[in-house]
Design an enzyme around this catalytic site. Structure first.
Site: not given
Ligand SMILES: [Zn+2]
Length: 170
Positions: A99, A136, A159
């Site tokens: 973020y 983070s 993914e």
């Protein structure tokens, strides 16, 4: 959807962590029978279905698949729209961003909370890959305000990312 591109792309409302059972083999279809009069709209809807189909087949191949257009006229350059477009443009399949990093990318260091809000209100899911925005410390953080965290996990693993104990391994 307008001639300039997509406005909304949402997952079915019913999906939640309790009932999420992905069936990739089902493919991607358009629900309902909205008649698209405009040629540009029709083409963009087809492109969107094609792109999503490719994404669920092999998310790494879509790097070479043309994305459907995203309309950027509806929000008139608001902070959250800048975040959505920056994310869609820069963070590809198998990549993640925190973020805070994303806040920096839109030149708003320290605005990670506002980025979180922008993610929670993302109107164009998957194409604007808010599932690739994590904390983070590498933990996943919420998806759909915490109602679909398993969907986020599934998308990231789809993914090719390795996630152990809710944390993305780098
Ligand atoms: Zn529009």
């Amino acid at each position: 959807m307008c001639p300039d591109g997509i406005h909304y792309l949402n997952q079915m409302k019913e999906i939640s962590d309790e009932n999420f059972t992905p069936k990739v083999e089902l493919g991607v279809t358009l629900i309902g029978s909205t008649p698209f009069e405009d040629e540009k709209v029709k083409r963009n809807v087809d492109q969107c279905i094609f792109w999503l189909t490719e994404y669920f087949k092999d998310p790494h191949k879509i790097v070479n698949t043309m994305k459907p257009d995203i309309c950027d006229a509806s929000e008139n350059g608001t902070f959250q729209e800048r975040v959505w477009l920056c994310l869609a443009k820069n963070i590809g399949p198998g990549q993640t961003v925190s973020y805070g990093q994303l806040a920096k990318m839109v030149k708003s260091s320290g605005a990670s909370q506002a980025v979180g809000t922008a993610m929670a209100t993302n109107p164009i899911q998957i194409l604007v890959p808010c599932h690739r925005v994590i904390r983070s410390d590498g933990t996943l953080g919420q998806y759909s305000r915490g109602k679909r965290n398993n969907v986020k996990l599934w998308l990231l693993e789809h993914e090719g990312l390795k996630v152990i104990n809710n944390k993305v391994m780098s």
